[in-house]
Enzyme design. Structure first.
Site, mmCIF file in Angstrom:
data_model
loop_
_atom_site.group_PDB
_atom_site.id
_atom_site.type_symbol
_atom_site.label_atom_id
_atom_site.label_comp_id
_atom_site.label_asym_id
_atom_site.label_seq_id
_atom_site.Cartn_x
_atom_site.Cartn_y
_atom_site.Cartn_z
ATOM 1 N N LYS A 1 0.991 -1.375 -0.041
ATOM 2 C CA LYS A 1 -0.069 0.045 -0.165
ATOM 3 C C LYS A 1 0.933 1.195 0.058
ATOM 4 O O LYS A 1 1.531 1.639 1.075
ATOM 5 C CB LYS A 1 -0.863 -0.020 1.058
ATOM 6 N N GLU B 1 9.853 0.652 10.801
ATOM 7 C CA GLU B 1 10.917 1.926 10.724
ATOM 8 C C GLU B 1 10.058 3.056 10.711
ATOM 9 O O GLU B 1 9.293 3.601 9.885
ATOM 10 C CB GLU B 1 11.525 1.773 9.222
ATOM 11 N N CYS C 1 13.529 10.410 7.407
ATOM 12 C CA CYS C 1 13.450 9.739 8.790
ATOM 13 C C CYS C 1 14.777 9.809 9.503
ATOM 14 O O CYS C 1 14.807 10.102 10.852
ATOM 15 C CB CYS C 1 13.014 8.267 8.825
ATOM 16 N N GLU D 1 9.943 15.316 16.098
ATOM 17 C CA GLU D 1 10.350 15.173 14.651
ATOM 18 C C GLU D 1 9.434 16.255 13.850
ATOM 19 O O GLU D 1 8.051 16.191 13.877
ATOM 20 C CB GLU D 1 9.732 13.831 14.172
HETATM 21 P P1 NAI Z 1 1.795 8.104 8.586
HETATM 22 O O1 NAI Z 1 2.390 7.212 9.437
HETATM 23 O O2 NAI Z 1 0.316 8.594 8.826
HETATM 24 O O3 NAI Z 1 1.692 7.526 6.885
HETATM 25 C C1 NAI Z 1 2.703 6.441 6.637
HETATM 26 C C2 NAI Z 1 1.734 5.306 6.100
HETATM 27 O O4 NAI Z 1 0.907 4.844 6.833
HETATM 28 C C3 NAI Z 1 0.969 5.709 4.601
HETATM 29 O O5 NAI Z 1 0.972 4.810 3.729
HETATM 30 C C4 NAI Z 1 -0.528 5.948 5.360
HETATM 31 O O6 NAI Z 1 -1.448 5.754 4.475
HETATM 32 C C5 NAI Z 1 -0.256 4.747 6.191
HETATM 33 N N1 NAI Z 1 -1.351 4.768 7.525
HETATM 34 C C6 NAI Z 1 -1.661 5.829 8.159
HETATM 35 N N2 NAI Z 1 -2.477 5.530 9.273
HETATM 36 C C7 NAI Z 1 -2.600 4.099 9.356
HETATM 37 C C8 NAI Z 1 -3.417 3.089 9.913
HETATM 38 N N3 NAI Z 1 -4.007 3.499 10.908
HETATM 39 N N4 NAI Z 1 -3.110 1.915 9.679
HETATM 40 C C9 NAI Z 1 -2.312 1.482 8.695
HETATM 41 N N5 NAI Z 1 -1.755 2.371 7.755
HETATM 42 C C10 NAI Z 1 -1.872 3.724 8.152
HETATM 43 O O7 NAI Z 1 2.580 9.521 8.154
HETATM 44 P P2 NAI Z 1 1.888 11.009 7.567
HETATM 45 O O8 NAI Z 1 0.836 11.171 8.455
HETATM 46 O O9 NAI Z 1 1.997 11.040 6.197
HETATM 47 O O10 NAI Z 1 3.213 11.795 8.207
HETATM 48 C C11 NAI Z 1 3.044 12.353 9.838
HETATM 49 C C12 NAI Z 1 4.551 12.383 10.320
HETATM 50 O O11 NAI Z 1 4.891 11.054 10.215
HETATM 51 C C13 NAI Z 1 5.406 13.278 9.489
HETATM 52 O O12 NAI Z 1 5.472 14.489 9.725
HETATM 53 C C14 NAI Z 1 6.967 12.539 10.068
HETATM 54 O O13 NAI Z 1 6.948 12.935 11.150
HETATM 55 C C15 NAI Z 1 6.338 10.938 9.956
HETATM 56 N N6 NAI Z 1 6.610 10.068 9.083
HETATM 57 C C16 NAI Z 1 7.890 9.369 8.976
HETATM 58 C C17 NAI Z 1 8.259 8.621 7.873
HETATM 59 C C18 NAI Z 1 9.813 7.857 8.200
HETATM 60 O O14 NAI Z 1 10.187 7.724 7.057
HETATM 61 N N7 NAI Z 1 10.012 7.260 9.185
HETATM 62 C C19 NAI Z 1 7.525 8.631 6.764
HETATM 63 C C20 NAI Z 1 6.573 9.528 6.879
HETATM 64 C C21 NAI Z 1 6.045 10.166 7.831
#
Ligand code: NAI
Ligand code: MG
Length: 497
Positions: free
Chosen positions: A191, A266, A300, A400
């Protein structure tokens, strides 16, 4: 933006509307018929409409992946044949490199020079590296102390694997997930993030073209709370691999409890980047720039806490401020752009919100500190921002931010900075700049992080394990370390008496 630069993409992949999802070898619309828009963050305009996956689509995809895992041609392929398919994907990525780079830049906003030089070639490299592993998944013979027993282990795939990825490196994240899972013989439902679904779907076309049997790779775009949650809690998924926020990582873990899925995570970071006074300052300042501003700080591992020894603090800060203020903000597709937009309106609000909080708490921006205006006002641009007058307990220094915002923090000695660097819920990466070999080893041992970069930063290679300590997650990706995440060990006892 020249006409030619968008032509390739417009004429091929983006012409199909909506962009469909890949389930069981077929390109299909969502069961509900719903679609969502993905935005070009450089302009705020709709780039494409995409089929919106939901629980029913996940059911279909998991059923296809289960069938392919249990009874398709996939489990009968030899390791060599699996390896060749992965190698073929790498070749097709290279053949379509320019199109993939443009799609990545249009959907994510990142500068095209980086999509071309980094995202696309590293994605191909990942498939090539794991193509080699397909033929090297060995078990052991075990010298047990029970007479007449011949005991050995087999390394077998986990089964049906769900993979949920973020929007910061859409293609690379897809390759980090898909390549090792497939090398190990699993079948997959991927996904992509709702902000950036396009390159994963184009990669899905290349995977089909390479000749993977139907159902081995399924790609279902959609939102986290619906499609992602349905995948994470699905009773017939054996393992979930997730990259994203720590907050959602915890939800993934909770959702895994129903059938005790294997989980690797991660997650986020607040990585310290530490400059000692004996460092080569030219490289240290350049390294601090790359550590925070690469990919608009949406990394990240971003070196978002810059610790600088007090004896060189003023000169490093002024070097950083000067360099940051000279960065060229621009449309992702412009080859001269150094810093593109953030990925979305939501991220823009999050990052500018942090900047305002920082100012309110007393931090002082030496450069930046605002959303970019004028001709960039329609996109989600934030100026590269350096904060001085910060202390460790401020929000800016703890949370972050995931944007082009760095806090500079002076320190006095090694023990002190190691302790302060470790005072974080995260432990993903850390940088150390020094020419003293003793400091190198002391710091590498003292820092609680999954990756330590010395006199460099943001180095990644398919062969080098990557992952977090503490709330930055668990499990490792890349290198042979990731094989543990996608295989399980079966022990066989044979009585020879
Ligand atoms: P997110 O963690 O919500 O999204 C990442 C993935 O998880 C996306 O594919 C999203 O559709 C999916 N997702 C979201 N909620 C879910 C759920 N309840 N169950 C299963 N999958 C789910 O991140 P978001 O909201 O886009 O970004 C928010 C913050 O997260 C950023 O500001 C950053 O601090 C952090 N982040 C960290 C990343 C990393 O590489 N470690 C990458 C993206 C965001
Ligand atoms: Mg987008």
């Amino acid at each position: 933006m020249t006409k030619r630069e968008t032509d390739t993409v417009q004429s091929a992949f983006l012409k199909q509307q909506p962009v469909k999802m890949l389930i069981g070898g077929q390109w299909v619309e969502s069961a509900s018929g719903k679609t969502f828009d993905t935005i070009n963050p450089s302009t705020g305009e709709v780039l494409a409409t995409v089929a919106e996956g939901d629980a029913e689509d996940m059911n279909r995809a998991v059923a296809a992946a289960r069938k392919a895992f249990e009874s398709g041609p996939w489990p009968r392929l030899t390791p060599s044949q699996r390896g060749r398919l992965l190698w073929k994907v790498a070749e097709l990525i290279e053949k379509n490199a320019e199109e993939l780079a443009e799609l990545e830049t249009l959907d994510n906003g990142k500068p095209i020079k980086y999509s071309r030089a980094s995202d696309v070639p590293l994605t191909a490299d990942h498939f090539r590296y794991f193509a080699g592993w397909a033929t090297k998944l060995e078990g052991d013979t075990i010298p047990v102390s029970i007479p007449n027993m011949f005991t050995y282990t087999l390394r077998e795939p986990m089964g049906v694997v769900g993979q949920i990825i973020p929007w910061n490196f859409p293609l690379q994240m897809a390759s980090w997930k898909l390549a090792p899972a497939l090398a190990c013989g699993n079948t997959v439902i991927l996904k992509p993030a709702e902000q950036t679904p396009l390159t994963a779907l184009r990669l899905g076309e290349l995977i089909c073209e390479a000749g993977f049997p139907e159902g081995v790779v399924n790609i279902v775009p959609g939102f986290g709370e619906t499609a992602g949650a349905a995948l994470a809690s699905h009773p017939d998924v054996d393992k979930i691999a997730f990259t994203g926020s720590t907050e959602v990582g915890k939800k993934i873990l909770q959702a895994s409890v129903g059938n005790l899925k294997r989980v690797t995570l991660e997650l986020g970071g607040k990585s310290p980047n530490i400059i000692f006074p004996d460092a080569d300052m030219k490289y240290a300042v350049r390294g601090a720039m790359n550590a925070i501003f690469f990919n608009q700080g949406q990394v990240c591992t971003a070196g978002s806490r810059l610790f600088v020894h007090k004896s060189v603090y003023d000169s490093v800060l002024s070097g950083l401020t000067d360099n940051a203020s000279k960065m060229k903000l621009g449309l992702g597709i412009d080859p001269n752009t150094d810093l593109g937009p953030l990925v979305s309106q939501e991220q823009l609000e999050r990052v500018t919100g942090y900047i305002e909080t920082g100012k309110r708490e007393g931090a002082k921006a030496t450069t930046g500190g605002e959303r970019a205006g004028n001709e960039l006002a329609k996109g989600y641009f934030v100026q590269p921002t350096v904060f001085d007058n910060v202390h460790d307990d401020m929000t800016l220094a703890r949370e972050e931010i995931f944007g082009p915002v760095v806090v500079a923090l002076p320190f006095e000695n090694l023990e002190e900075v190691a302790a302060r660097a470790n005072r974080s819920i995260y432990g993903l990466a850390a940088g150390v700049w020094t020419s003293d070999v003793k400091k190198v080893h002391k710091m590498a041992a003292a820092l609680k992080a999954g990756v330590i970069w010395v006199n460099t930063y943001n180095m990644f290679d398919a062969a080098a394990p990557f992952g977090g300590y503490k709330q930055s997650g668990y499990g490792r990706e890349m290198g042979h370390a990731v094989l543990d995440a996608y295989t399980q060990i079966k022990t066989v006892w044979i009585n020879l008496r």
